[in-house]
Write an enzyme that holds these catalytic residues in place. Structure first.
Site, PDB file in Angstrom:
ATOM      1  N   ARG A 144     -10.788  10.282  -0.614  1.00  0.00           N
ATOM      2  CA  ARG A 144      -9.429  10.095  -1.121  1.00  0.00           C
ATOM      3  C   ARG A 144      -9.514  10.142  -2.635  1.00  0.00           C
ATOM      4  O   ARG A 144     -10.231   9.331  -3.228  1.00  0.00           O
ATOM      5  CB  ARG A 144      -8.843   8.755  -0.670  1.00  0.00           C
ATOM      6  CG  ARG A 144      -7.457   8.527  -1.248  1.00  0.00           C
ATOM      7  CD  ARG A 144      -6.969   7.138  -1.040  1.00  0.00           C
ATOM      8  NE  ARG A 144      -5.657   6.945  -1.667  1.00  0.00           N
ATOM      9  CZ  ARG A 144      -5.238   5.776  -2.111  1.00  0.00           C
ATOM     10  NH1 ARG A 144      -6.006   4.707  -1.996  1.00  0.00           N
ATOM     11  NH2 ARG A 144      -4.045   5.668  -2.667  1.00  0.00           N
ATOM     12  N   GLU A 146      -4.758   6.829   6.497  1.00  0.00           N
ATOM     13  CA  GLU A 146      -5.187   7.775   5.461  1.00  0.00           C
ATOM     14  C   GLU A 146      -6.566   8.364   5.792  1.00  0.00           C
ATOM     15  O   GLU A 146      -6.830   9.546   5.566  1.00  0.00           O
ATOM     16  CB  GLU A 146      -5.209   7.084   4.090  1.00  0.00           C
ATOM     17  CG  GLU A 146      -3.805   6.680   3.598  1.00  0.00           C
ATOM     18  CD  GLU A 146      -3.843   5.633   2.483  1.00  0.00           C
ATOM     19  OE1 GLU A 146      -4.400   4.542   2.704  1.00  0.00           O
ATOM     20  OE2 GLU A 146      -3.285   5.907   1.400  1.00  0.00           O
ATOM     21  N   GLY A 199      -0.901  -1.544  -3.587  1.00  0.00           N
ATOM     22  CA  GLY A 199      -0.143  -0.497  -4.282  1.00  0.00           C
ATOM     23  C   GLY A 199       1.053  -0.185  -3.388  1.00  0.00           C
ATOM     24  O   GLY A 199       0.902  -0.120  -2.174  1.00  0.00           O
TER      25      GLY A 199
HETATM   26  N1  LIG Z   1      -0.388 -10.098   7.999  1.00  0.00           N
HETATM   27  C1  LIG Z   1       0.065  -9.838   6.758  1.00  0.00           C
HETATM   28  N2  LIG Z   1       1.197 -10.417   6.298  1.00  0.00           N
HETATM   29  C2  LIG Z   1       1.658 -10.131   5.049  1.00  0.00           C
HETATM   30  N3  LIG Z   1       1.056  -9.297   4.185  1.00  0.00           N
HETATM   31  C3  LIG Z   1      -0.082  -8.719   4.609  1.00  0.00           C
HETATM   32  C4  LIG Z   1      -0.652  -8.937   5.899  1.00  0.00           C
HETATM   33  N4  LIG Z   1      -1.790  -8.213   6.006  1.00  0.00           N
HETATM   34  C5  LIG Z   1      -1.940  -7.571   4.822  1.00  0.00           C
HETATM   35  N5  LIG Z   1      -0.916  -7.879   3.995  1.00  0.00           N
HETATM   36  C6  LIG Z   1      -0.700  -7.399   2.633  1.00  0.00           C
HETATM   37  O1  LIG Z   1      -1.134  -6.073   2.507  1.00  0.00           O
HETATM   38  C7  LIG Z   1      -1.795  -5.931   1.261  1.00  0.00           C
HETATM   39  C8  LIG Z   1      -2.867  -4.896   1.377  1.00  0.00           C
HETATM   40  O2  LIG Z   1      -2.232  -3.723   1.826  1.00  0.00           O
HETATM   41  P1  LIG Z   1      -3.092  -2.408   1.938  1.00  0.00           P
HETATM   42  O3  LIG Z   1      -2.148  -1.295   2.221  1.00  0.00           O
HETATM   43  O4  LIG Z   1      -4.222  -2.644   2.846  1.00  0.00           O
HETATM   44  O5  LIG Z   1      -3.647  -2.383   0.427  1.00  0.00           O
HETATM   45  P2  LIG Z   1      -4.138  -1.211  -0.514  1.00  0.00           P
HETATM   46  O6  LIG Z   1      -2.932  -0.922  -1.340  1.00  0.00           O
HETATM   47  O7  LIG Z   1      -5.248  -1.827  -1.270  1.00  0.00           O
HETATM   48  O8  LIG Z   1      -4.537  -0.048   0.343  1.00  0.00           O
HETATM   49  C9  LIG Z   1      -2.397  -7.284   0.942  1.00  0.00           C
HETATM   50  O9  LIG Z   1      -2.436  -7.454  -0.451  1.00  0.00           O
HETATM   51  C10 LIG Z   1      -1.436  -8.246   1.615  1.00  0.00           C
HETATM   52  O10 LIG Z   1      -0.505  -8.702   0.649  1.00  0.00           O
HETATM   53  C1  LIG Z   2      -1.835   5.151  -5.428  1.00  0.00           C
HETATM   54  C2  LIG Z   2      -2.084   3.716  -5.105  1.00  0.00           C
HETATM   55  O1  LIG Z   2      -1.476   2.815  -5.661  1.00  0.00           O
HETATM   56  O2  LIG Z   2      -3.058   3.493  -4.149  1.00  0.00           O
HETATM   57  P1  LIG Z   2      -3.389   2.035  -3.504  1.00  0.00           P
HETATM   58  O3  LIG Z   2      -2.144   1.598  -2.775  1.00  0.00           O
HETATM   59  O4  LIG Z   2      -4.519   2.306  -2.548  1.00  0.00           O
HETATM   60  O5  LIG Z   2      -3.730   1.134  -4.652  1.00  0.00           O
HETATM   61 MG   LIG Z   3      -3.583   1.725  -0.058  1.00  0.00          MG
END
Ligand SMILES: Nc1ncnc2c1ncn2[C@@H]1O[C@H](COP(=O)(O)OP(=O)(O)O)[C@@H](O)[C@H]1O
Ligand SMILES: CC(=O)OP(=O)(O)O
Ligand SMILES: [Mg+2]
Length: 401
Positions: free
Chosen positions: A93, A382, A213
């Site tokens: 990615r 992804e 993000g």
């Molecule tokens: N069961 C849940 N309830 C509320 N929020 C959640 C839960 N599981 C994950 N999250 C939220 O999702 C966020 C991570 O989302 P993710 O899409 O995995 O992150 P990234 O952007 O790093 O890819 C965490 O910071 C948390 O706030």
């Molecule tokens: C583009 C971006 O913010 O990616 P991530 O949600 O993984 O931080």
């Molecule tokens: Mg992400």
């Protein structure tokens, strides 16, 4: 000896991975295992689970181990654990492909050099994406590597949706809205017909990718027509630690009146703001939803309010709305956030099915059957999207060992 495909998503403090059997185009069923090495730079934790979430490996690397160490450890573990199989290719990615890359590409030194041009536009992601690519190239120079870009799905945005109101010569230099989370949006676009049916899939849909993000994308017939992130992944929605859209005058004030350096402003906007900055507690939605601190509620309220404002804007870009889709860690798991967003979107015609929302697990409709605008949860993937692109490049013969 059968082949495997490895997918890497290298971030600021982690290298997440997924390993797929590569005897056919990857599907969920071909996932062998997934996991990651987190807390890199501290005491990296190496965890692996199988397709059903069962523990496969759980260990720690040496204190202070680097991204290179993490990559070497991961590849070594794979080669030892799956010694009877061959790692055929690796997909990465890569967050920013700018105006140079509108599709996945076989990585070579020229591609890496071009990726470096966008490091300042994606400081949380691009340096680590590149570090993983270079570590692998050094350790396994003949292993084919493919880059898949967050920006590619938005490459055909209507021009007016990409322009900032800047002098033309700056726009001509590439200072424009690119959009991100495109690998996730591409996966959701592919899943829409099977989940919501063709009428909705080919209609006007806003997808909210709400994670650490966060962004939203307006799709017509599964193509991106507008999106909240822009020149960088700092724009748009309020995020875990990022501001989202901000009056540019604030940046000038911080530089000119508060005497902050550009690096200090960058750190403030990328790492100290968002849910963390407003709550003063955490960037994690779970922590804030569980807190009775009024500051946590204010952060959540602003997070939801900003989604509502952007939703209205994206519906305007579409000339209406047929469906709203939630995905990403928060979108998939935080029923309370979905409830608040849908309540705020009642004016658009979204009518939540409270019970369906509360019990949603996996892909599900969370609006009532005759809601004017339907609402859905669709888990993104992804890694699988990247694995499919790598397969198509390898299968298409465009990657030779
Ligand atoms: N069961 C849940 N309830 C509320 N929020 C959640 C839960 N599981 C994950 N999250 C939220 O999702 C966020 C991570 O989302 P993710 O899409 O995995 O992150 P990234 O952007 O790093 O890819 C965490 O910071 C948390 O706030
Ligand atoms: C583009 C971006 O913010 O990616 P991530 O949600 O993984 O931080
Ligand atoms: Mg992400």
């Amino acid at each position: 000896m059968s082949d495997m495909l490895l997918v890497l998503n290298a971030g600021s403090s982690s290298v997440k991975f997924a390993l797929y059997a590569a005897h056919a185009e990857p599907t969920v069923e071909q996932l062998i295992c997934e996991g990651g090495i987190g807390s890199i730079g501290h005491r990296p934790h190496f965890k692996v689970v199988d397709r059903d979430g069962g523990a496969v490996h759980d260990d720690y690397l040496a204190e202070g181990a680097s991204h290179d160490d993490a990559i070497a450890t991961l590849i070594g573990w794979i080669e030892q654990r799956f010694s009877d199989q061959r790692l055929a290719a690796v997909g990465h990615r890569v967050v920013h492909g700018g105006d140079l890359f509108d599709a996945p590409v076989r990585i070579d030194p020229d591609v890496v050099a071009k990726l470096r041009r966008f490091t300042t536009l994606a400081p949380l992601h691009q340096p680590h994406n590149i570090a993983a690519i270079e570590a692998l190239a050094k350790q396994h120079p003949t292993l084919p590597q493919v880059a898949c870009f967050d920006t590619a799905f938005h490459h055909r945005l209507p021009p007016v949706a990409t322009w900032f109101a800047l002098p033309r010569e700056l726009t001509a230099q590439g200072i424009r809205r690119y959009g991100f989370h495109g690998i996730s949006y591409e996966y959701i676009a592919g899943a829409l017909p099977g989940v919501a049916g063709s009428a909705i899939a080919y209609g006007r849909v806003v997808v909210a990718h709400l994670g650490a993000g966060a962004s939203m994308c307006a799709m017509r017939a599964r193509k991106s027509v507008a999106t909240t992130m822009g020149f960088t992944a700092l724009d748009g929605l309020m995020m875990g630690s990022r501001t989202g859209v901000l009056d540019p005058g604030v940046v000038l004030y911080l530089l000119e009146q508060k005497g902050m350096t550009p690096a200090e402003v960058s750190d403030l906007l990328y790492r100290q703001s968002g849910l963390l900055g407003v709550s003063g507690i955490s960037d994690d939605m779970r922590t804030l939803l569980a807190s009775d601190d009024p500051r946590a509620e204010e952060a959540v309220a602003l997070f939801v309010y900003r989604i509502g404002r952007e939703l209205g804007s994206l519906a305007a870009a579409l000339g209406g709305l047929d469906a709203l889709v939630f995905t990403g860690g928060i979108g998939e798991h935080a029923a309370e956030i979905r409830r608040r967003v849908c309540k705020q979107a009642a004016w658009l015609g979204v009518t939540l099915d409270a019970a369906a929302n509360a019990q949603a697990s996996g892909a599900a409709r969370i609006s009532i059957a005759d809601s004017k605008v339907s609402a859905w949860v669709i888990p993104t993937d992804e890694d699988l999207m990247i694995a499919r692109h790598v397969w198509r490049l390898v299968e298409g013969g465009r990657i030779a060992d």
